[in-house]
Enzyme design. Sequence first.
Site, PDB file in Angstrom:
ATOM      1  N   TYR A  38       3.748 127.950  -5.552  1.00  0.00           N
ATOM      2  CA  TYR A  38       4.293 127.227  -6.690  1.00  0.00           C
ATOM      3  C   TYR A  38       5.496 126.313  -6.002  1.00  0.00           C
ATOM      4  CZ  TYR A  38       2.162 129.959 -10.449  1.00  0.00           C
ATOM      5  OH  TYR A  38       1.470 130.708 -11.235  1.00  0.00           O
ATOM      6  N   GLY A 199      -4.701 126.095 -22.468  1.00  0.00           N
ATOM      7  CA  GLY A 199      -5.958 126.656 -22.690  1.00  0.00           C
ATOM      8  C   GLY A 199      -7.149 125.771 -21.525  1.00  0.00           C
TER       9      GLY A 199
END
Length: 276
Positions: A38, A199
């Site tokens: 990250y 999602g």
Amino acid sequence: MGFGSMRLTVDPDGDNAVRVLRRAVELGVDHIDTAAFYFSPGGVLGVGEGPARYATELIRRALHPYAGKVFIATKVGPGVRPDGGWCEARTPAELRRQVEENLRRLGVDRLDLVNLRVFRGADSVGERFAALAKMRDEGLIRHLGLSAVRLEQVDEASAIAPVTCVQNSFSLDQRRSAELLRVCGERGIAFVPFFAIAGAGREAGPSGEHDEAVARVAARHRITPHQVQLAWTLHQGPHVLAIPGTGREEHLRANVAAGAVRLTADELHELERSPA
């Protein structure tokens, strides 16, 4: 309600990330999800500019010494080659280098939890999980988990060492891991869904579009659709944790507040009738 650190590195202003992290802990967050891959610019989000910023180093800057304030979960598997391309750690030596990088950037002698992030579908995880188990026995890791896996991979890993958690993509509109979530609950394994808000948008983030059921429930509770999605996630079982990520304090406050939302059985049924 936990906190995902993936988006912290996008803002070139590291002071903002530090403020968000400290505010998260003030609001009661004690579970932070991160990974050495990250970072920005580039990284898993493919965005950003300026010098390299690592989420793990921002966490260290904001919260070290941790002194029991937070439980930090990290991941190994994905890596970045010297030319900037992505690769995957598959040998014990490669995994050890990634574990040591996490230790160094977080500033700790032992990692609370390391999830093995899997990429190749039904690929065997045995050799890699055994390598991590060896590092756990050495005292470098406290707990082990898996990410982006199938049930048979959980079974394979569990025969080698205890699996503390499973981290899979799971949301109201993407419920492919529903059976695995259920099995984890039966086995006492924490289930930690990522992309609970995004999602199908995944790294790109949520689309801003919501079906009518989500909108109705949100209006009824006078909250946002994103808060409905997070509340629904936490209603899936006491073993389910949420790790929404953000680089903005106002979104952080809204995410944490979603942990107090109580949905009725009828509302859960209403939401779950929507396509997944």
